[in-house]
Design an enzyme around this catalytic site. Structure first.
Site, PDB file in Angstrom:
ATOM      1  N   ARG A 173       0.826  -1.225   0.000  1.00 15.03           N
ATOM      2  CA  ARG A 173       0.000   0.000   0.000  1.00 15.03           C
ATOM      3  C   ARG A 173       0.850   1.260   0.000  1.00 15.03           C
ATOM      4  O   ARG A 173       0.494   2.235  -0.660  1.00 15.03           O
ATOM      5  CB  ARG A 173      -0.934   0.001   1.207  1.00 15.03           C
ATOM      6  CG  ARG A 173      -2.081  -0.946   0.992  1.00 15.03           C
ATOM      7  CD  ARG A 173      -3.077  -0.886   2.113  1.00 15.03           C
ATOM      8  NE  ARG A 173      -4.211  -1.723   1.762  1.00 15.03           N
ATOM      9  CZ  ARG A 173      -5.065  -2.238   2.642  1.00 15.03           C
ATOM     10  NH1 ARG A 173      -4.915  -1.999   3.927  1.00 15.03           N
ATOM     11  NH2 ARG A 173      -6.069  -2.978   2.230  1.00 15.03           N
TER      12      ARG A 173
ATOM     13  N   LYS B 156     -19.018 -17.580   0.967  1.00 16.30           N
ATOM     14  CA  LYS B 156     -20.471 -17.475   1.059  1.00 16.30           C
ATOM     15  C   LYS B 156     -21.116 -16.827  -0.147  1.00 16.30           C
ATOM     16  O   LYS B 156     -20.653 -15.796  -0.625  1.00 16.30           O
ATOM     17  CB  LYS B 156     -20.833 -16.652   2.291  1.00 16.30           C
ATOM     18  CG  LYS B 156     -20.523 -17.377   3.571  1.00 16.30           C
ATOM     19  CD  LYS B 156     -20.969 -16.569   4.739  1.00 16.30           C
ATOM     20  CE  LYS B 156     -20.804 -17.355   6.026  1.00 16.30           C
ATOM     21  NZ  LYS B 156     -21.114 -16.529   7.186  1.00 16.30           N
TER      22      LYS B 156
ATOM     23  N   GLY C 187      -9.527  -9.477  -1.231  1.00 16.19           N
ATOM     24  CA  GLY C 187      -8.395  -9.816  -0.375  1.00 16.19           C
ATOM     25  C   GLY C 187      -7.827 -11.210  -0.597  1.00 16.19           C
ATOM     26  O   GLY C 187      -6.622 -11.375  -0.776  1.00 16.19           O
TER      27      GLY C 187
ATOM     28  N   GLY D 290     -13.636  -4.464  -0.584  1.00 15.41           N
ATOM     29  CA  GLY D 290     -15.041  -4.062  -0.437  1.00 15.41           C
ATOM     30  C   GLY D 290     -15.466  -3.078  -1.517  1.00 15.41           C
ATOM     31  O   GLY D 290     -16.559  -3.171  -2.073  1.00 15.41           O
TER      32      GLY D 290
END
Ligand code: AMP
Length: 396
Positions: free
Chosen positions: A35, A198, A354, A377
């Site tokens: 990052r 999921k 991720g 996200g």
């Protein structure tokens, strides 16, 4: 819209929202510099033009209170090494110290503000706090894709105080270009590979992708909800029983829209959720009681790889199995290799999220992928077709 290349930062002070939410060890050393390295091109361009840079970021979740463990100060030291210039630091992101240091900043100099989330106003998108940040500079640059889906003060609200001088840094522009290549002008066929634990976290992604893709591959734990919805026996595999109807609706929509949807036909099954469990291979829709599917099987690997290799544009989010355990890594690794091969033969590939990013890094394949996204996200929300507030605020 202004861009990093078209904007002349000479004599300007740029307030740059970056993502310095980096892992630190017990001695406060930065242990993963992906990052911090990613912000360098944007910072260097501003300095090269003759501008000065005021960096702002969050670190961790201090919940609106000062937490010395989550100070950005050690990151300032780390950035000095990467940028090759001193990085000044303010003990608070707003207030007297920040005002004075920002006012005294000269062209070519860099200032890092203390953790924005030491103030609860940051995550609330508070107006007065946003305004206080805005008074530090005369240009706003958003280069934090990972928080672009949050309507926080520094990511969104502050932009309105720079009506004529707001733009995206190189990192966000790169993300938007790559996502645009996949979602808006893909070279066909477009194949999406969706995996992970999921189905509930990816319903809207799948629905949106069905309108765009020629082929959709579903792997990972979420595949078992689909297999059960089709009447399959999935043993003790991960299943979301409250999403069986959702899975059926997605399968029906794929058929209506003429999208080729691929599910695993065989699975690596285990008698416990452990790397050392006993394993076997069996049809993915006929898993014995007490056994669970933890990776895709060899036939599935072959079928999925073939689908990947016919694509000209590939989007991948979510692992094919429990790749963290070596016994259940092969599916994810082989699909990563198929994506890398397809890329070598001219396809455009985008990997995001991720775990998929961790997987391609672990397999040493990141540089064989066209674009590796930095925002988990934020990328998912973009793939759902949502307008990200941080993106909209700069474009408005
Ligand atoms: P997600 O955050 O939804 O992308 O899920 C990633 C996680 O899904 C990883 O930690 C994987 O270990 C897990 N996962 C993938 N396949 C399976 C599976 N068959 N059963 C249980 N967990 C899985």
């Amino acid at each position: 819209m202004q861009t990093m290349d078209s904007f002349d930062f000479k004599g300007r002070k740029a307030l740059v929202r970056v993502d310095l939410n980096v892992p630190l060890d017990a001695q406060f050393n930065v242990t993963d510099d992906n990052r911090t390295k990613a912000i360098v091109p944007t910072v260097k361009k501003i300095l090269k033009d003759g501008g000065s840079v005021i960096l702002m970021s969050h670190l961790g979740r201090p919940k609106g209170k000062v937490d010395p463990e989550l100070s950005l100060k050690p990151v300032a030291k780390h950035l000095e090494g990467l940028l090759g210039v001193p990085v000044q630091f303010t003990t608070d992101c707003i207030g007297e110290d920040a005002q004075a240091k920002a006012a005294a900043l000269k062209p070519g100099e860099v200032l890092l503000l203390e953790n924005l989330r030491f103030h609860p106003e940051e995550e609330k998108g508070d107006e007065a706090f946003s305004k206080a940040l805005s008074t530090l500079a005369d240009v706003y640059v958003n280069d934090a894709f990972g928080t672009a889906h949050r309507a926080h003060a520094s990511t969104t609200v502050v932009a309105k105080y720079f009506p004529d001088a707001k733009l995206f840094g190189y990192l966000i522009s790169g993300e938007l270009d790559s996502l645009g290549k996949v979602l808006h002008q893909p070279e066909k066929p477009l194949c999406a590979i969706v995996g992970g634990a999921k189905v509930s976290s990816k319903i809207e992604v799948l629905q949106n992708l069905l309108d765009k893709c020629d082929e959709v591959i579903i792997g990972g734990g979420m595949a078992f909800t689909f297999l059960k919805a089709q009447g399959g026996k999935v043993g003790a595999s991960l299943v979301e029983d409250d999403h069986l109807e959702t899975a059926k609706a997605i399968l029906a929509a794929a058929q209506d829209k003429g999208v080729m949807l691929h599910l695993p036909t065989d699975a690596v099954v285990a008698d416990a959720f452990a790397d050392t469990a006993n394993t076997d291979i069996c049809p993915a829709n006929a898993i014995p009681d007490g056994w669970m599917g933890l990776d895709i099987g060899p036939e599935t690997i072959k079928n999925f790889s073939t689908a990947v290799k016919r694509a000209k544009t590939i989007l991948w989010n979510g692992p094919m199995g429990v790749f963290e355990m070596p016994s259940f890594r092969k599916g994810t690794r082989t699909i990563a290799e198929a994506v890398a091969d397809a890329t070598e033969y001219g396809a455009f590939s985008l990997v995001g999220g991720g775990d998929s990013v961790a997987a391609v890094n672990q397999f040493g394949l990141a540089d064989k992928i066209s674009y590796v996204s930095t925002g988990g996200g934020a990328m998912l929300e973009y793939l759902e077709g949502k307008v990200l507030p941080g993106i909209a605020a700069v474009k408005e």
